[in-house]
Scaffold this motif. Structure first.
Motif, PDB file in Angstrom:
ATOM      1  N   GLN A  76      45.237  22.120  48.230  1.00  0.00           N
ATOM      2  CA  GLN A  76      44.660  22.703  47.006  1.00  0.00           C
ATOM      3  C   GLN A  76      44.530  24.071  47.095  1.00  0.00           C
ATOM      4  OE1 GLN A  76      40.916  23.828  45.707  1.00  0.00           O
ATOM      5  NE2 GLN A  76      40.796  22.388  44.460  1.00  0.00           N
ATOM      6  N   ASP A  77      45.532  25.076  46.163  1.00  0.00           N
ATOM      7  CA  ASP A  77      46.176  26.545  46.315  1.00  0.00           C
ATOM      8  C   ASP A  77      45.242  27.093  45.832  1.00  0.00           C
ATOM      9  OD1 ASP A  77      46.543  28.458  47.210  1.00  0.00           O
ATOM     10  OD2 ASP A  77      48.523  28.336  46.576  1.00  0.00           O
ATOM     11  N   LYS A  78      44.216  28.281  45.900  1.00  0.00           N
ATOM     12  CA  LYS A  78      43.666  29.455  45.255  1.00  0.00           C
ATOM     13  C   LYS A  78      44.615  30.398  45.043  1.00  0.00           C
ATOM     14  CE  LYS A  78      38.938  28.270  45.534  1.00  0.00           C
ATOM     15  NZ  LYS A  78      37.381  28.796  45.941  1.00  0.00           N
ATOM     16  N   ARG A  79      44.863  30.776  43.361  1.00  0.00           N
ATOM     17  CA  ARG A  79      45.413  31.934  43.157  1.00  0.00           C
ATOM     18  C   ARG A  79      44.535  32.859  43.753  1.00  0.00           C
ATOM     19  NH1 ARG A  79      49.495  30.485  38.516  1.00  0.00           N
ATOM     20  NH2 ARG A  79      50.292  32.424  39.597  1.00  0.00           N
ATOM     21  N   GLU A  80      45.065  34.083  44.135  1.00  0.00           N
ATOM     22  CA  GLU A  80      44.243  35.787  44.357  1.00  0.00           C
ATOM     23  C   GLU A  80      44.122  36.099  42.853  1.00  0.00           C
ATOM     24  OE1 GLU A  80      47.279  37.501  45.998  1.00  0.00           O
ATOM     25  OE2 GLU A  80      45.952  37.648  48.097  1.00  0.00           O
ATOM     26  N   THR A  81      43.228  36.616  42.671  1.00  0.00           N
ATOM     27  CA  THR A  81      42.931  37.658  41.335  1.00  0.00           C
ATOM     28  C   THR A  81      43.314  38.752  41.141  1.00  0.00           C
ATOM     29  OG1 THR A  81      41.354  35.972  40.358  1.00  0.00           O
ATOM     30  CG2 THR A  81      41.143  37.597  38.997  1.00  0.00           C
ATOM     31  N   ALA A  82      44.418  38.733  40.270  1.00  0.00           N
ATOM     32  CA  ALA A  82      45.170  40.977  40.745  1.00  0.00           C
ATOM     33  C   ALA A  82      44.093  41.204  39.024  1.00  0.00           C
ATOM     34  CB  ALA A  82      45.521  40.690  39.896  1.00  0.00           C
ATOM     35  N   ILE A  83      43.257  41.927  38.760  1.00  0.00           N
ATOM     36  CA  ILE A  83      42.231  42.415  37.761  1.00  0.00           C
ATOM     37  C   ILE A  83      43.117  43.950  37.033  1.00  0.00           C
ATOM     38  CG2 ILE A  83      39.953  43.237  36.265  1.00  0.00           C
ATOM     39  CD1 ILE A  83      38.834  41.190  38.161  1.00  0.00           C
TER      40      ILE A  83
END
Lengths: 348, 601
Positions: free
Chosen positions: B405-412
């Motif tokens: 499972q690859d958690k993707r980064e969030t860019a706000i």
């Protein structure tokens, strides 16, 4: 084997050392979570602790560290018919590292491939949970532990039994250990369920005192130059701690808990809205352990006040918008409780 | 923070490339001579001829000792040792394969793309550096290994580089990619292998340790002991029995730390040795100062030698308190949209079904699944009249696969309307709200970008970054007033969001505006054209299926914001009267909703 940096040679960090010794004294306190800055000697303390602990008694060749004095404690391996039980031998208290990259098989045990391949036998190869029984299970960077490993840990830490149902194996064996976790909270949060499995939580930070820092460097240097000699030099202090632990453990057995101490535990937990009985029980056990470690046969309200932050700080409900740290909240409650009349402002 | 943003350029004055190259070579010699004591080198910057040359030089310095390349996506069993499938199947009993860390014993591990190193591999490497022991993933059997590590960190200026866990265990930090090829000269033939050296015997005086303590400041005790070892190693390399001030200053330079002015020219230097000229600023000071490094903080005056010597015990190093929040890039624990059946990332378990078509089976699990059946299968084979085989009999049903499972980064990306129409009464609230959100973003390890639009056009105040401090600074400095170039703001935010997505992040745009644009894309005033452009820009963003949230901070109930939000296909919220706090909690729930599970690709 390489020499581990002695526990007694660690400069400062008294909270962490006290917490570790308390759990070593009374396993029921339920482990320590050490959160804090990097490079402050968290792992060093845990690895050094192993040398201080009294040996445990096991049967020779037992891979499950079963207690020979508790015949009810049965492992998965039935003794062969007619075979006499192995000799009882002392074994150092296990301090087992659970690496972040461990596989499920390694942690809870799995089919022994070697024996299966060579002999065609279906045998169980014990994992880290078996090795850690009656000892310590240490997880560095516990907040980065993968969820599927956390799941395993939660069950075992709560029940004290490891149940393996996989690959045609159906195995259960006792696995009671003191869970010690360390990490840096800025890199990730711990699941609340896992947080709950830790009896104590200490926050540590690097010392900013120049003299202490100097001492850190000096000792590290001396250790690197001559590990063996360095360890020998601290052996005396280590012996003192061993004696203290031994004495404390006999004191703990006969220790009575006065009502005012129990009441303070209850009032504090209520005040802070700590759910369930676990907080209160741990608070009481930790207070008793502290008193015993200090060679006193009586636990007082002062003991409760001293250990309350490390017992309660990780049990508070989190309010993300509240900037106040949990430690401050515990301290405030302590002040309130000890100064109001219903809290019997007293011996504290 | 005492260091103003313009400080780097001021101190860029004398980066003498030749001196830096000499330093780099010295670092290579030190690692070759006493690597395991020093942890290793954090080598920043992209690849290039200078880095290649340096690596060649390092290889020659290492003599015959192993220099092993370690890819950032290395599997645990390859790193720490696991089951050797071929040998195991061929001889019918478990054969273990030595992992990379054991193969590198006595030498060096080169971590390629160290900025991408995942948490578990990093943890295993750190443990090997700390304890000199590697535990096999298959049997848990531990093997001793003494390695140093050179982490090749190719993170760009604003990206998060090497994780703090590994970074904190490496004594030196260097940057090579800004040394000009022409500035260096190297006869590779002149390099002789550096024999292993014992630096533990070197002594160091208390006053020099004090100098180091002051320069290391608030950083961890580990950084301190590493830097002490570094100074001793430098002395050992020069065959000196004890470390001198010069060694200490060199050590600080190589560690990427700075000595105070007093330390460079102490009045009472008793050894009579001439202090070296002020060393050139270390590599990462040359404009590449990244926010994750606390090193840009000037050592406070408090830590003056004289004062410290007068009363060592009383002084604390608290002058740097507060900088802790800015460090610790910690490349882990980031959250974002979760990708199931990913090809990389963290293992979620072992299953019979392959996660993707060309997945490779998990050897150990497959063997375990097959083993119980061997007796039956052999018997079956015999009944079928097939010849006996000494090998294990595998069937398709035995194969087991690891799922990741690859958690993707969030860019706000916050796009703030700082124009006259909203600025004066709402800008403060918006700033306050964003500041509160930044704290959450930090905890969640979101990347935060900042766009403001006012006057003629939009500005990118901050490329998506994870530095709370920088974002805060940009925000505070944000001026207000002027027209509302909404279209430009939309466009700029869209560009940033698209770029973030290209990097594998999950972007979310948050617009804070009243929606009444009056400056068109070309900078010309005029409401009609401006609105037309804004709607068009919003449609572009929507067509890229970028998620967004539009917070209408207009005073009156207007429909302009609504129509822009519709074109964006954004979640629309009006906040005619709101405090910074309520605004922040509202955005937070939206962010959580958008980033957790609702969208999945």
């Amino acid at each position: 084997m390489a020499f581990a940096f002695p526990f007694t040679a660690i400069v400062g960090q008294d909270d962490m050392k006290l917490a570790l010794l308390m759990t070593a004294l009374d396993q029921k306190i339920g482990g320590v979570l050490i959160f804090g800055d990097r490079g402050t000697g968290k792992s060093t303390a845990v690895r050094g602790l192993a040398a201080l602990l009294p040996p445990i008694r096991v049967r020779e060749g037992d891979r499950f560290n079963l207690d020979p004095d508790r015949p009810g404690e049965a492992g998965p391996e039935a003794p062969r018919k007619g075979a006499r039980p192995g000799r009882i031998v002392p074994m150092p208290t296990p301090v087992v590292d659970l690496p972040l990259n461990a596989s499920e098989d390694r942690v809870c045990g799995a089919l022994d491939i070697e024996r299966a391949l060579t002999k065609g036998e279906k045998a169980f190869e014990p994992g880290l949970f078996a090795r850690a029984h009656r000892g310590f299970l240490y997880i560095d960077e516990v907040n980065l532990l993968e969820d599927h490993l956390v799941d395993l840990l939660l069950d075992v830490a709560a029940s004290g039994t490891n149940v393996v149902e996989r690959e045609g194996l159906s195995v259960r064996h006792p696995s009671r250990f003191v869970l010690v976790g360390s990490g840096n909270p800025e890199e990730g949060e711990l699941r609340p369920q896992l947080l709950d499995r830790f009896g104590l939580a200490v926050d540590i930070s690097a010392s900013r005192n120049i003299k202490e820092r100097m001492e850190v460097v000096r000792r590290r240097e001396a250790f690197e130059r001559d590990p063996q000699g360095f360890c020998a030099a601290y052996e005396k202090e280590a012996n003192a701690i061993r004696r203290r632990l031994k004495k404390a453990s006999t004191m703990l057995d006969g220790m009575e808990t006065p009502d005012d101490v129990l009441e303070l535990c209850a009032v504090l937990c209520m005040r802070l809205g700590v759910d369930g009985m676990r907080g209160e029980l741990t608070l009481m056990r930790a207070s008793r352990a502290k008193a015993a470690l200090e060679g006193r046969a009586h636990v007082t309200r002062a003991d409760v006040i001293a250990v309350a932050p490390m017992v309660l700080r990780h049990r508070l409900r989190r309010d993300p918008l509240d900037e106040t740290g949990s430690t401050t909240r515990v301290e405030r409650a302590l002040v309130d409780v000890t100064s109001t009349p219903d809290g019997h402002a007293g011996r504290a | 923070m005492p260091a103003a943003p313009e400080a780097p350029s001021r101190r860029q004055a004398a980066p003498d490339p030749r001196a830096r190259w000499q330093d780099a070579l010295l670092a290579a010699r030190l690692i070759a001579a006493c690597g395991p004591r020093l942890g290793g080198i954090h080598l920043k910057g992209g690849c290039g001829p200078v880095r290649d040359l340096w690596l060649d030089a390092f290889q020659s310095l290492s003599g015959g000792r192993p220099v092993v390349h370690m890819p950032a996506n290395i599997a645990s069993d390859r790193l720490c040792g696991g089951i050797d499938l071929q040998a195991t199947l061929a001889c019918g009993q478990v054969v273990e394969d030595r992992g990379l860390l054991v193969r590198a014993d006595g030498g060096t591990v080169l971590v390629m793309g160290a900025e991408r190193l995942d948490a578990t591999a990093s943890a295993a490497l750190c443990k090997a550096l700390d304890t000199g022991v590697v535990e096999s993933t298959a049997s848990g059997h531990s093997t001793r290994t003494q390695v140093a590590c050179i982490a090749l960190d190719e993170a760009a200026e604003d990206e998060i580089g090497l994780g703090a866990a590994l970074g904190g265990r490496l004594a030196m930090a260097l940057r090579l990619d800004d040394i000009a090829w022409s500035a260096i000269r190297l006869e590779t033939s002149a390099i002789v292998p550096e024999p292993p050296l014992d630096c533990a015997a070197v002594t160091i005086s208390d006053s020099l340790v004090l100098t180091l303590i002051k320069a290391v400041g608030e950083e961890s005790p580990r950084r301190l002991t590493l830097t002490v070892s570094l100074a001793k190693a430098i002395a050992a390399l020069e065959r000196r029995p004890s470390a001198t001030l010069r060694d200490v200053l060199t050590a600080l330079r190589l560690a990427g730390l700075e000595a105070t002015e007093q330390d460079r020219h102490p009045a009472d230097e008793q050894s009579g040795e001439t202090p070296p000229p002020p060393p050139p600023p270390s590599a990462d000071d040359a404009g590449q100062r990244d926010e994750s490094e606390p090193r840009d903080v000037q050592p406070p005056d408090l830590m003056d030698v004289a004062v410290a010597a007068a009363d060592i015990a009383g002084i604390t190093l608290d002058a740097r308190a507060g900088s802790t929040a800015a460090r610790l890039p910690g490349a882990h624990g980031r959250s974002g949209e979760k990708r199931k059946n990913a090809r990389r990332g963290r293992v979620t378990g072992v299953f019979e079904r392959p996660p993707f078509a060309e997945a490779r089976p998990d050897i150990a699990a497959t063997l375990r699944a097959a083993v119980p059946w061997q007796a039956i299968r052999r018997a079956q084979r015999a009944r079928d009249g097939l010849p006996e085989t000494g090998r294990i009999i595998l069937k398709t049903s035995d194969f087991r696969y690891r799922h990741y499972q690859d958690k993707r980064e969030t860019a706000i990306i916050f796009a703030v309307d700082a124009s006259g129409s909203t600025a004066f009464d709402r800008l403060g609230e918006a700033k306050g709200a964003i500041e509160l959100l930044l704290a959450d973003c930090y905890a969640e390890r979101h990347h935060v970008g900042l766009v403001s639009f006012r006057g003629p056009g939009a500005d990118t105040l901050l490329q998506p970054t994870r530095s709370l401090v920088r974002a805060k600074r940009c925000l505070e400095a944000l001026p207000g007033g002027g027209g509302t170039p909404l279209a430009a703001g939309l466009r700029r935010a869209t560009e940033l969001a698209a770029a973030a997505r290209a990097k594998g992040q999950t972007p979310l745009m948050v617009f804070l505006s009243d929606g009444s644009g009056n400056i068109a894309l070309d900078g010309a005033p005029g409401r009609a054209k401006a609105t037309e452009d804004a709607v068009a820009s919003a449609r572009v963003a929507a067509s890229l299926s970028l998620k967004s949230l539009f917070i209408d901070i207009g005073r009156r109930g207007q429909t302009r914001g609504q129509s822009i939000a519709d074109a964006l296909r954004a979640d629309y919220v009006t906040l005619p009267h709101a405090s910074a706090r309520s605004m922040s909690s509202l955005v937070k729930t939206r962010v959580t909703a958008l980033t957790s599970g609702r969208e999945r690709r």
